[in-house]
Design an enzyme around this catalytic site. Structure first.
Site, PDB file in Angstrom:
ATOM      1  CB  SER A  81      37.098  30.733  40.757  1.00 26.68           C
ATOM      2  OG  SER A  81      37.121  32.004  41.163  1.00 26.68           O
TER       3      SER A  81
ATOM      4  NE  ARG B 274      35.121  69.183  58.377  1.00 26.92           N
ATOM      5  CZ  ARG B 274      35.961  70.094  57.970  1.00 26.92           C
ATOM      6  NH1 ARG B 274      36.876  70.363  58.889  1.00 26.92           N
ATOM      7  NH2 ARG B 274      35.708  70.565  56.774  1.00 26.92           N
TER       8      ARG B 274
ATOM      9  CD  GLN C  88      16.735  62.364  60.153  1.00 29.84           C
ATOM     10  OE1 GLN C  88      16.239  62.888  59.147  1.00 29.84           O
ATOM     11  NE2 GLN C  88      16.128  61.513  61.117  1.00 29.84           N
TER      12      GLN C  88
ATOM     13  N   GLY D 135      34.691  62.983  54.428  1.00 32.08           N
ATOM     14  CA  GLY D 135      34.779  64.019  53.267  1.00 32.08           C
ATOM     15  C   GLY D 135      36.023  64.059  52.614  1.00 32.08           C
ATOM     16  N   GLY D 136      36.746  65.007  52.257  1.00 36.69           N
ATOM     17  CA  GLY D 136      37.936  65.139  51.447  1.00 36.69           C
ATOM     18  C   GLY D 136      39.040  64.661  52.281  1.00 36.69           C
TER      19      GLY D 136
ATOM     20  CD  GLU E 105      41.050  31.980  53.458  1.00 36.68           C
ATOM     21  OE1 GLU E 105      40.193  31.330  54.049  1.00 36.68           O
ATOM     22  OE2 GLU E 105      42.171  32.624  54.143  1.00 36.68           O
TER      23      GLU E 105
ATOM     24  CD  GLU F 250      31.681  37.554  42.269  1.00 38.94           C
ATOM     25  OE1 GLU F 250      32.863  37.347  42.993  1.00 38.94           O
ATOM     26  OE2 GLU F 250      31.728  38.841  41.911  1.00 38.94           O
TER      27      GLU F 250
HETATM   28  C1  LIG Z   1      46.081  39.199  47.922  1.00 37.45           C
HETATM   29  C2  LIG Z   1      46.041  37.980  47.520  1.00 37.45           C
HETATM   30  C3  LIG Z   1      46.402  36.767  48.385  1.00 37.45           C
HETATM   31  C4  LIG Z   1      46.512  35.791  48.064  1.00 37.45           C
HETATM   32  N1  LIG Z   1      46.657  34.620  49.011  1.00 37.45           N
HETATM   33  C5  LIG Z   1      46.500  33.016  48.507  1.00 37.45           C
HETATM   34  C6  LIG Z   1      47.158  32.223  49.355  1.00 37.45           C
HETATM   35  O1  LIG Z   1      47.874  32.500  50.232  1.00 37.45           O
HETATM   36  N2  LIG Z   1      46.839  31.019  49.070  1.00 37.45           N
HETATM   37  C7  LIG Z   1      46.358  30.718  47.864  1.00 37.45           C
HETATM   38  O2  LIG Z   1      46.146  29.537  47.474  1.00 37.45           O
HETATM   39  N3  LIG Z   1      45.599  31.549  46.963  1.00 37.45           N
HETATM   40  C8  LIG Z   1      45.741  33.065  47.347  1.00 37.45           C
HETATM   41  N4  LIG Z   1      45.166  33.957  46.478  1.00 37.45           N
HETATM   42  C9  LIG Z   1      44.464  33.560  45.390  1.00 37.45           C
HETATM   43  C10 LIG Z   1      42.913  33.844  45.615  1.00 37.45           C
HETATM   44  O3  LIG Z   1      42.556  32.851  46.282  1.00 37.45           O
HETATM   45  C11 LIG Z   1      42.223  33.817  44.071  1.00 37.45           C
HETATM   46  O4  LIG Z   1      42.732  34.871  43.698  1.00 37.45           O
HETATM   47  C12 LIG Z   1      40.756  33.699  44.118  1.00 37.45           C
HETATM   48  O5  LIG Z   1      40.463  32.359  44.379  1.00 37.45           O
HETATM   49  C13 LIG Z   1      40.202  33.923  42.970  1.00 37.45           C
HETATM   50  O6  LIG Z   1      40.925  33.499  41.835  1.00 37.45           O
HETATM   51  P1  LIG Z   1      41.168  34.383  40.302  1.00 37.45           P
HETATM   52  O7  LIG Z   1      41.846  35.584  41.021  1.00 37.45           O
HETATM   53  O8  LIG Z   1      41.944  33.549  39.382  1.00 37.45           O
HETATM   54  O9  LIG Z   1      39.955  34.787  39.818  1.00 37.45           O
HETATM   55  P2  LIG Z   1      38.977  34.178  38.624  1.00 37.45           P
HETATM   56  O10 LIG Z   1      38.886  32.546  39.354  1.00 37.45           O
HETATM   57  O11 LIG Z   1      39.711  34.181  37.368  1.00 37.45           O
HETATM   58  O12 LIG Z   1      37.831  34.994  38.762  1.00 37.45           O
HETATM   59  C14 LIG Z   1      37.611  36.060  38.016  1.00 37.45           C
HETATM   60  C15 LIG Z   1      36.233  36.635  38.188  1.00 37.45           C
HETATM   61  O13 LIG Z   1      35.313  35.689  37.692  1.00 37.45           O
HETATM   62  C16 LIG Z   1      34.570  35.215  38.670  1.00 37.45           C
HETATM   63  N5  LIG Z   1      34.063  33.743  38.652  1.00 37.45           N
HETATM   64  C17 LIG Z   1      34.955  32.693  38.236  1.00 37.45           C
HETATM   65  N6  LIG Z   1      34.360  31.630  38.168  1.00 37.45           N
HETATM   66  C18 LIG Z   1      32.920  31.972  38.388  1.00 37.45           C
HETATM   67  C19 LIG Z   1      31.911  31.022  38.567  1.00 37.45           C
HETATM   68  N7  LIG Z   1      31.817  29.623  38.458  1.00 37.45           N
HETATM   69  N8  LIG Z   1      30.732  31.803  38.727  1.00 37.45           N
HETATM   70  C20 LIG Z   1      30.592  33.117  38.937  1.00 37.45           C
HETATM   71  N9  LIG Z   1      31.665  33.847  38.875  1.00 37.45           N
HETATM   72  C21 LIG Z   1      32.786  33.309  38.809  1.00 37.45           C
HETATM   73  C22 LIG Z   1      35.085  35.323  39.892  1.00 37.45           C
HETATM   74  O14 LIG Z   1      34.146  35.432  41.243  1.00 37.45           O
HETATM   75  C23 LIG Z   1      35.963  36.753  39.661  1.00 37.45           C
HETATM   76  O15 LIG Z   1      35.039  37.902  39.953  1.00 37.45           O
HETATM   77  C24 LIG Z   1      45.572  35.185  46.793  1.00 37.45           C
HETATM   78  C25 LIG Z   1      45.030  36.405  46.047  1.00 37.45           C
HETATM   79  C26 LIG Z   1      45.262  37.472  46.462  1.00 37.45           C
HETATM   80  C27 LIG Z   1      44.856  38.626  45.336  1.00 37.45           C
END
Ligand SMILES: Cc1cc2nc3c(=O)[nH]c(=O)nc-3n(C[C@H](O)[C@H](O)[C@H](O)COP(=O)(O)OP(=O)(O)OC[C@H]3O[C@@H](n4cnc5c(N)ncnc54)[C@H](O)[C@@H]3O)c2cc1C
Lengths: 264, 389
Positions: B131, B267, B278, B339-340, B363, B367
């Site tokens: 992030s 089903r 409903q 369901g199952g 992307e 959050e």
């Molecule tokens: C399948 C997959 C494909 C991907 N493809 C690409 C790609 O092609 N190119 C690329 O560059 N990246 C890619 N990523 C990376 C992806 O963009 C990151 O995983 C994402 O931006 C989150 O970073 P992190 O996983 O390190 O989570 P962290 O930043 O460690 O976050 C962990 C948790 O803390 C929360 N958090 C962190 N900071 C804050 C804040 N300031 N306020 C509130 N909440 C916060 C987050 O929302 C999350 O819930 C990919 C990831 C996956 C899983």
């Protein structure tokens, strides 16, 4: 290199109706599709176009005015040109009259290096038009072709499926092939080609355009006439045998004996 | 609902959906199991011209914008978002070039992408920088006519499969976020290699790998834009790409709704089809409301973003959050309605649920999107002259 692909519009195979008078298919109210085997003929041609320099692919079909839908489909997948062969006089053509008419169209399209047809059409199921067309043109042909390669610009190396296995042939061009699905999955429509296809003005060639005599084409030019088309009655006298292989042989043998089959 | 699309826009949808129906649906379960990269499907998509959807016509593309891209990826997502992600990651990878690249870079890379001959990837995330993108430590040092890149990128979609990578690296550590730059790295460049392929909960047809740069040398003209523009290009890219993630969510949710409604009619329990209860009807109604609301937001926001507005980031974030939340909620309800059977791999909805989750994470997590929207609201209301209270 100029490749002509022969396509046929056929009724969707469910709910076929036969006209009791003419004994031909009733086409009104039935969804029409491109004969599924012809997709592979088109794909074979487009693959050659992908792989070789300056290849032009022309799609042709003989049929009623709405058959132009299959030509639009062919253009949408990458054919360069399309011709609709359509005239009231062509109606009721058997495979000979159809091949004769297509041959006239090929002559008008000359120079043509290669004609590709599907292996058969799912309505008539004769598999005759390809070979007949080649025969009328006096061209060599190969049926049930599963692979096409070029040895040089005027010689093909083809693999055809036979009852016994495969046969590999050398074939001088011009030639005609009927194609199996092994050539590869038909490609999807291309956006650019589909836009072009929608604007493309498909020429229609009739009896006069092809310099043909009305007596040579359609029902009048046909050697065969369909006298009756019917669904065979379901046989009720079926016998299902169950058991081990030895028991089955025993049961079958005694049944054949009961039937007084000669030699048993 | 009719969104009054032009003939050209309808054709984009039609062609994309044809591929979904004929080529993707039949193989999606198998690709999910085998985790195999869908090279063959990429070749098929190449033939549709859709890879060029938002590339200008002068570079062989179709000249569309964010909106047209959304129309296309939504339809592919009805088939499988693993495949749609693979497709869309190429768009993500080339956006920095489209937005900030020189004419020469565009001429060099865009025509092959438009023709589907090459795939692209976007490489920002690192082990210590998710992030918080400003925490990236991959370095690019200028040495004569070259840049030398050292560092590791993590979880890069299309890693190892793509030919062209837009890579973000620090060129001037003293400048903080203004010290990052964007480069094009090609597969095969010296010092560039790939780490292991990740095993994932969902979108298993997509390949996610580590990129390793060990003194990777590239010509200096592979710099996209100017030095220091890296994060600006990344953020501008997200403004264009996040509505597309929303569109993936809409496509997935639509598929979940379609399957659930069809199943509920077929089903029979207690002597009636379950859709006559409903409780099931209300679930389907809520699913349908959410899908249509998400689609309406994406379509209007995407068109708006195509006019290059100042608040694109906020609107793009809204698309991403809303539609990805909808995708997870609708997929979850679809499993419940089946369901199952919904829990079994014999039916496609358990995969939809596993797949949907990624949309809330990559992307920019939801959050982070809410942070962007919240901060923008704070700024907007700070500027407002008129007061109601
Ligand atoms: C399948 C997959 C494909 C991907 N493809 C690409 C790609 O092609 N190119 C690329 O560059 N990246 C890619 N990523 C990376 C992806 O963009 C990151 O995983 C994402 O931006 C989150 O970073 P992190 O996983 O390190 O989570 P962290 O930043 O460690 O976050 C962990 C948790 O803390 C929360 N958090 C962190 N900071 C804050 C804040 N300031 N306020 C509130 N909440 C916060 C987050 O929302 C999350 O819930 C990919 C990831 C996956 C899983």
């Amino acid at each position: 290199m100029h490749i002509v692909v022969c396509l046929k519009q056929v009724p969707e195979t469910q709910n076929i109706r036969i006209d009791p008078e003419t004994h031909t298919l009733v086409r009104q109210g039935v969804a029409s599709i491109l004969n599924p085997f012809d997709y592979f003929a088109l794909e074979a041609a487009l693959k050659i176009k992908d792989e070789r320099e300056s290849v032009k692919v022309t799609a042709i079909t003989m049929g009623p005015p709405q058959a132009k839908d299959v030509l639009i489909d062919a253009l949408s997948r990458g054919a360069d040109d399309a011709i609709l062969i359509s005239d009231r006089a062509f109606a009721g053509a058997d495979t000979w009259a159809t091949s004769f008419t297509l041959a006239a169209a090929i002559k008008k399209l000359e120079p043509v290096d290669l004609i590709i047809c599907g292996k058969q059409a799912i309505d008539g199921d004769t598999a005759q038009v390809g070979p007949e067309l080649a025969t009328i043109l006096n061209w060599p042909y190969a049926t049930y072709v599963k692979n096409v390669e070029f040895l040089d610009n005027s010689t093909l190396k083809i693999t055809r499926q036979t009852d016994e296995g495969y046969a590999v042939w050398k074939l001088p061009l011009p030639a005609l092939l009927t194609i199996l699905k092994d050539v590869g999955d038909p490609r999807p429509r291309s956006y650019k080609c589909t836009l072009r296809a929608r604007k493309y003005d498909i020429p229609t060639w009739g009896v006069t355009d092809l310099n043909l005599d009305e007596n040579q084409v359609g029902l009048k030019g046909s050697f065969t006439q369909v006298i009756k088309v019917f669904s065979p009655e379901r046989r009720k006298d079926k016998l299902i045998l169950e058991g081990s292989v030895d028991e089955l042989v025993e049961q079958l043998y005694s049944w054949l004996k009961e039937q007084r089959i000669p030699g048993i | 609902m009719d969104y009054f699309l032009t003939e050209e826009q309808k054709l984009l949808q039609e062609i994309a959906y044809e591929v979904t129906k004929e080529k993707i649906r039949p193989v999606r379960a198998q690709l999910d199991e085998s985790e195999e990269f869908p090279r063959n499907l990429m070749d098929i998509l190449a033939k549709t011209d859709l890879f060029g959807v938002c590339i200008p016509e002068e570079y062989g593309g179709l000249g569309g914008g964010v909106f047209e891209n959304c129309l296309v990826v939504e339809q592919i997502a009805r088939g499988c978002i693993g495949i749609a992600t693979t497709f869309a990651a190429t768009g993500l990878g080339i956006y920095p070039i489209l937005l900030g690249g020189s004419k020469e870079l565009k001429k060099k890379y865009l025509p092959d992408i438009a023709a589907g001959k090459k795939l692209a990837a976007f490489a920002l995330t690192e082990p210590g920088a998710g992030s918080d993108v400003s925490a990236i430590i991959t370095r690019a040092v200028k040495a004569g006519n070259e840049y030398v890149i050292t560092g590791t990128k993590q979880w890069i979609t299309n890693g190892g499969e793509a030919d062209i990578y837009t890579v973000f690296a620090i060129t001037d550590p003293s400048k903080g976020p203004r010290g990052a730059s964007c480069f094009v790295v090609e597969k095969g460049d010296p010092g560039f290699s790939f780490g292991k392929k990740e095993k994932k909960l969902g979108i298993r047809a997509s390949a996610t790998r580590e990129l390793i740069f060990n003194e990777c040398k590239i010509p200096k003209d592979r710099l996209v834009g100017r030095e220091g523009m890296g994060f600006i290009l990344a953020m501008k890219t997200f403004d264009k790409s996040r509505p597309g993630i929303g569109a993936l969510g809409v496509g997935l949710a639509q598929e979940a709704l379609d399957i659930a409604a069809e199943y509920a009619r077929k089903r029979v329990q207690f002597g009636k089809s379950i859709i006559s209860f409903q409780a099931i009807q209300h679930k389907l109604a809520d699913m349908a409301i959410k899908v249509e609301a998400a689609r309406s937001l994406i379509y209007s926001a995407a068109k708006y973003i195509d006019t290059e507005p100042k608040d694109a980031s906020k609107v793009a974030a809204m698309c991403k959050v809303f539609a990805s939340d909808v995708a997870v909620e609708v997929a979850l309800e679809a499993v419940q309605i089946l369901g199952g059977y919904g829990y079994m791999r014999d039916y496609p909805v358990e995969k939809l649920l596993r797949d949907a989750k990624i949309l809330q994470i990559y992307e920019g997590t939801n959050e982070i999107q809410r942070n962007i929207i919240g901060q923008e609201i704070n700024k907007e209301y700070g500027r407002k002259k008129e007061s109601i209270l």
